[in-house]
Every structure is written in C-alpha cells, then in structure tokens.
Design an enzyme around this catalytic site. Structure first.
Site, PDB file in Angstrom:
ATOM      1  N   GLY A 138      -7.910   5.803  -0.069  1.00 35.33           N
ATOM      2  CA  GLY A 138      -7.729   4.388  -0.416  1.00 35.33           C
ATOM      3  C   GLY A 138      -8.963   3.723  -0.983  1.00 35.33           C
TER       4      GLY A 138
ATOM      5  CD  GLU B 130      -4.645  12.739   2.913  1.00 32.96           C
ATOM      6  OE1 GLU B 130      -4.045  12.517   1.864  1.00 32.96           O
ATOM      7  OE2 GLU B 130      -4.549  11.995   3.916  1.00 32.96           O
TER       8      GLU B 130
ATOM      9  CG  ASN C 276       1.249   8.698   3.201  1.00 30.62           C
ATOM     10  OD1 ASN C 276       2.140   8.022   3.735  1.00 30.62           O
ATOM     11  ND2 ASN C 276       0.051   8.875   3.751  1.00 30.62           N
TER      12      ASN C 276
ATOM     13  CD  GLU D 104      -4.139   5.471   6.362  1.00 35.18           C
ATOM     14  OE1 GLU D 104      -2.891   5.466   6.354  1.00 35.18           O
ATOM     15  OE2 GLU D 104      -4.823   5.431   5.315  1.00 35.18           O
TER      16      GLU D 104
ATOM     17  CG  HIS E 138      -2.613   9.997   7.202  1.00 28.35           C
ATOM     18  ND1 HIS E 138      -3.547   8.994   7.273  1.00 28.35           N
ATOM     19  CD2 HIS E 138      -2.436  10.265   5.886  1.00 28.35           C
ATOM     20  CE1 HIS E 138      -3.914   8.667   6.043  1.00 28.35           C
ATOM     21  NE2 HIS E 138      -3.253   9.415   5.185  1.00 28.35           N
TER      22      HIS E 138
ATOM     23  CB  SER F  76      -9.040   7.950  -4.340  1.00 31.75           C
ATOM     24  OG  SER F  76      -9.332   7.011  -3.313  1.00 31.75           O
TER      25      SER F  76
ATOM     26  CE  LYS G   9      -1.996   6.155   2.909  1.00 32.53           C
ATOM     27  NZ  LYS G   9      -3.445   6.051   2.898  1.00 32.53           N
TER      28      LYS G   9
HETATM   29  P1  PGA Z   1      -4.707   7.339  -1.243  1.00 32.32           P
HETATM   30  O1  PGA Z   1      -4.112   7.836   0.157  1.00 32.32           O
HETATM   31  O2  PGA Z   1      -4.148   8.226  -2.313  1.00 32.32           O
HETATM   32  O3  PGA Z   1      -4.263   5.910  -1.361  1.00 32.32           O
HETATM   33  O4  PGA Z   1      -6.197   7.470  -1.139  1.00 32.32           O
HETATM   34  C1  PGA Z   1      -3.944   9.199   0.436  1.00 32.32           C
HETATM   35  C2  PGA Z   1      -3.446   9.388   1.834  1.00 32.32           C
HETATM   36  O5  PGA Z   1      -3.913   8.670   2.732  1.00 32.32           O
HETATM   37  O6  PGA Z   1      -2.574  10.226   2.104  1.00 32.32           O
END
Ligand code: PGA
Length: 256
Positions: free
Chosen positions: A173, A167, A11, A97, A95, A208, A13
C-alpha cells in the site's frame, strides 16, 4: 520439470460497497488469460455475488480469511465449509494486516491453512518482513521462521495446492514496490528452502504491484504470480496486470 500455472490474485481488502463490487466483478468476468489463473478475494458479504457473476467464467473467487476451527461457538468467524458453499477456490491466509490487527501468529495461521486444505480451498499464504527486519539483515531468517510455523500441519500433498505470496510489509500500500532484484533474491531463497518437495508450490509477489511494474516481476525466474491489492480495485488496471504478467511469463521456461 515442474510446470506451475501463473496466478494473479486480487485482494480487495475492506473496500467498496455492493454496487462497486458488482461493477468490478462484471468488468473482470471476461478475463481469460491464455496461460494463467485469475482470482479475486472479496469481502465475505460479496462472496455470493462473486459466485453469481463469475460462475462459469475463467475467473475464480475467494475470501481473505478463514476460521482456524471447523465449526462451533466462535462468534464472528467464518468456517472453511461455509466458504466452500460459496464456491471459493482460494483463500488468503496470514496477511500481514491480519497478523498485525488481529494478532494472528504462525500457529493460528497453520490451523487456518489446514482448514482450507481440508475443504479443498487453495490457500495463498502471505509471508514478509518488516522494514526493521530487512534493515537488520534478517529477511531470510524471518521468512524461514514464518514458513516453518505456518506449514507445521501440512503434508507434502498439500504443498501442491499451496501458493505463497512474498509480501514485504514495508511495500504494501505504499505505491513503492520492492525491486525485482529484492524479490528475485527472496524467491531464490524460498525455492532453496523448499527444495524438490516444494517444486510445485507457486510463489507470488505482493506489495504495490501495478500495471507499470508487473512486467518486471514476470521476468523473474521462479516467480509464478502476483497478489494485487489497491490495483485490483480498478477493472482496467487489474486486467492489464493479468494480461501483461501472463503474456511475458509465457515466453520463458520454468525451472523446477
Ligand atoms: P497493495 O496490497 O497492492 O495495495 O500494496 C497488496 C496486499 O496487501 O496484498
């Protein structure tokens, strides 16, 4: 016994520019894990590039969002049919976000899933609890409610094309993933919620993930893959994650 093929999805982003996207796609193109699927979910403007670079390779590509409507006067939205034109095999839906920044609720997410399924694009549905919800002991209830709302419009045949990424919001993140024990507990609960009807649903973990910790997750029964954010922006790291997860995963048999 249901065989589920592992899936490692990146992903990206809202990172990078066209030159970096090109370099990353070039780096990932040779990836071909013997036992598993690899996909990268890129920003919309780079879908054509992903199609041009990855077409004919073993790496699939997809988007990070899709409109909840089929077509029409929806300024700024992108229809599932448009994603299909660019050869998208996957789309991330729901997601955290987007739930937070774009106020997507479960009903909206359900409509997005239906659009993806209608166009034969495999959705990766994201669910996860906040830290406050975990601390309150309501993780399983939150996940169950998210699933119940999101899957409201899908029939059982759609489940065969669905992946669900667990998640935890607090692990995204942060450089600090959930522990394998926490993920294992949730995966067991999700498998129980689905029962036999959902035996083909792929369950992924995201938050992460790195080359250093991915092997621990590969050992978890019932877990079929990873959704990788930050670490998917580096070709060598993402390649190592794909290879390590799929190699370790190959060694164990899968419960239905
Ligand atoms: P990350 O993001 O691996 O940077 O924690 C995962 C995600 O949001 O899909």
């Amino acid at each position: 016994m249901t065989q589920r093929i592992p899936l490692i999805a990146g992903n990206w982003k809202m990172h990078g520019d066209r030159a970096r996207a090109r370099a990353l796609l070039d780096a990932l193109k040779p990836l071909s894990p013997a036992q598993g699927e690899v996909a990268v979910c890129v920003p919309y403007p780079y879908l054509e590039l992903a199609q041009a670079v990855l077409g004919g390779s073993a790496v699939a590509w997809g988007a990070q969002n899709v409109a909840e409507w089929e077509e029409g006067a929806h300024t700024g939205e992108v229809a599932a049919s448009m994603l299909a034109e660019f050869g998208c095999g996957y789309v991330i839906v729901g997601h955290s976000e987007r739930r937070r920044e774009a106020s997507e609720d479960d009903a909206c997410i359900a409509r997005k899933l239906a659009q993806a399924i209608r166009l034969d694009i495999k959705p990766i549905l994201c669910i996860g609890e906040t830290l406050a919800q975990r601390q309150a002991g309501s993780t399983h209830a939150v996940l169950q409610a998210q699933l119940h709302g999101a899957l409201a419009l899908l029939d059982s045949t759609a489940l065969t094309r669905l992946s669900i990424a667990y998640e935890p919001v607090w692990a995204i993140g942060q450089g600090q993933a959930a522990t394998p024990a926490m993920v294992g507990d949730v995966i067991t609960a999700l498998r129980a919620m689905f029962g036999e009807a959902g035996a083909s649903v792929r369950l992924l973990y995201g938050g992460s993930v790195s080359a250093a910790n991915c092997g621990d997750f590969a050992a978890l029964a019932g877990l079929d893959g990873l959704l990788v954010g930050g670490a998917s922006l580096r070709g060598d790291e993402f390649t190592a994650i794909c290879q390590r997860f799929c190699t370790r995963r190959e060694g164990r048999s899968l419960p239905a």
